[in-house]
Write a protein that holds these residues in place. Sequence first.
Motif: not given
Length: 240
Positions: A15, A107-109, A138
């Motif tokens: 992220w 916010e993860l890729y 997460t």
Amino acid sequence: MPIKVITFDLDNTLWDVEPALIRAEEAQRAWLLEHRPGTMEQYDHARLWEFKKRVWQRHPELLHNVSAMREQMLLELQLAAGYAEKEARVGAEQAFAVFLQQRHQVELYEEALEILEALSRDFTLGALTNGNADIFKTDAGEYFDFAFLAEDVGASKPAPDMFHAAMASSGATATNIIHVGDNPEHDIQGARAVGMYTVWVNTLGQKWPGGERAHREVISLKDLPAAIDSIATEAPGERS
């Protein structure tokens, strides 16, 4: 197949860390302004950065523990504003808790969860970070089998300690592990030094800074499975 374990750096690998850090800093500042008036009002970004650096210089023993270092900074901010030590320590703990809660709102890729889910079917997954992000807090946590922070092992990458911890935890040898990360020194050089395979996640299209290159390079996590498959076809003795 020789590869059994995939270890991941977290910040700027799974992220973009900057938005979460900005929110966390703002939440921490808001807490201090409300609950410890007089602590933050005189500090703009530049002055606060100078204060942090002075704390780091006074506490080199906390170099590999970013959580303890931040709590120390929060403590000293309050002491400098005239708060009693007991009150300042409570405030440091509470302000840090506010920071950490926002720090985990990453916010993860876009493709990260899909890739991790697929990889977790065939490999043991581990997280190795110099920061204080807990992968299990997460959305990606369910796919990971173990995680180590620098503060857990007392040393930051590229030191070998975290990589050795990954081997001990997984029961795998270095030639059974691929480490994936964005930092050429901390991740790639550190992992290569202990004999692991490496994948450089170069989302920013940076030039390689020199030294031994990663075994593979990807510009997006969507290219990671192919890179891992490519490495997995090599015999341990054939690595470059």
